[in-house]
Design a protein around this motif. Sequence first.
Motif, PDB file in Angstrom:
ATOM      1  N   GLU A  32       1.040  -1.240  -0.042  1.00  0.00           N
ATOM      2  CA  GLU A  32      -0.111  -0.002  -0.116  1.00  0.00           C
ATOM      3  C   GLU A  32       0.779   1.299   0.150  1.00  0.00           C
ATOM      4  O   GLU A  32       0.554   2.235  -0.703  1.00  0.00           O
ATOM      5  N   LEU A  33       1.961   1.442   0.874  1.00  0.00           N
ATOM      6  CA  LEU A  33       2.832   2.268   0.775  1.00  0.00           C
ATOM      7  C   LEU A  33       3.501   2.470  -0.338  1.00  0.00           C
ATOM      8  O   LEU A  33       3.591   3.752  -1.171  1.00  0.00           O
ATOM      9  N   GLU A  34       4.181   1.767  -1.141  1.00  0.00           N
ATOM     10  CA  GLU A  34       4.606   1.884  -2.473  1.00  0.00           C
ATOM     11  C   GLU A  34       3.540   2.555  -3.321  1.00  0.00           C
ATOM     12  O   GLU A  34       3.894   3.215  -4.388  1.00  0.00           O
ATOM     13  N   GLY A  35       2.342   2.027  -3.384  1.00  0.00           N
ATOM     14  CA  GLY A  35       1.258   2.357  -4.191  1.00  0.00           C
ATOM     15  C   GLY A  35       1.063   3.958  -3.916  1.00  0.00           C
ATOM     16  O   GLY A  35       0.896   4.412  -4.968  1.00  0.00           O
ATOM     17  N   ARG A  36       0.958   4.309  -2.912  1.00  0.00           N
ATOM     18  CA  ARG A  36       0.772   5.618  -2.578  1.00  0.00           C
ATOM     19  C   ARG A  36       1.797   6.506  -2.888  1.00  0.00           C
ATOM     20  O   ARG A  36       1.696   7.572  -3.473  1.00  0.00           O
ATOM     21  N   ILE A  37       3.116   6.179  -2.959  1.00  0.00           N
ATOM     22  CA  ILE A  37       4.200   6.834  -3.479  1.00  0.00           C
ATOM     23  C   ILE A  37       4.020   7.027  -4.895  1.00  0.00           C
ATOM     24  O   ILE A  37       4.374   8.014  -5.349  1.00  0.00           O
ATOM     25  N   ILE A  38       3.971   5.839  -5.735  1.00  0.00           N
ATOM     26  CA  ILE A  38       3.674   5.840  -6.900  1.00  0.00           C
ATOM     27  C   ILE A  38       2.687   6.878  -7.523  1.00  0.00           C
ATOM     28  O   ILE A  38       2.805   7.525  -8.230  1.00  0.00           O
ATOM     29  N   ALA A  39       1.483   6.846  -6.764  1.00  0.00           N
ATOM     30  CA  ALA A  39       0.219   7.506  -7.113  1.00  0.00           C
ATOM     31  C   ALA A  39       0.954   9.236  -7.050  1.00  0.00           C
ATOM     32  O   ALA A  39       0.465   9.922  -7.943  1.00  0.00           O
ATOM     33  N   ARG A  40       1.444   9.548  -5.871  1.00  0.00           N
ATOM     34  CA  ARG A  40       1.882  10.933  -5.824  1.00  0.00           C
ATOM     35  C   ARG A  40       2.858  11.123  -6.760  1.00  0.00           C
ATOM     36  O   ARG A  40       2.686  12.545  -7.444  1.00  0.00           O
TER      37      ARG A  40
END
Length: 77
Positions: A32-40
Amino acid sequence: MIYKVFYQETKDRSPRRETTRSLYLDIDASSELEGRIIARELVEKNRPEYNVEYIELLSDKLLDYEKETGAFEVTEF
């Protein structure tokens, strides 16, 4: 995984609830954290004028609700 990104259309004004917008991104990430970073990173790269407020991973139930409301459309950059 589908992420909902809450943002303001400009960085020039202080954020107001009434002007908060959202977009949806389909991110292939291992956590989930990696996904948030990629989204930002995607939003900041493709829409530098946007002020990202919050990024939320949508659960299956929440995703179903978003689809039912008619507001759901995945953004592609």
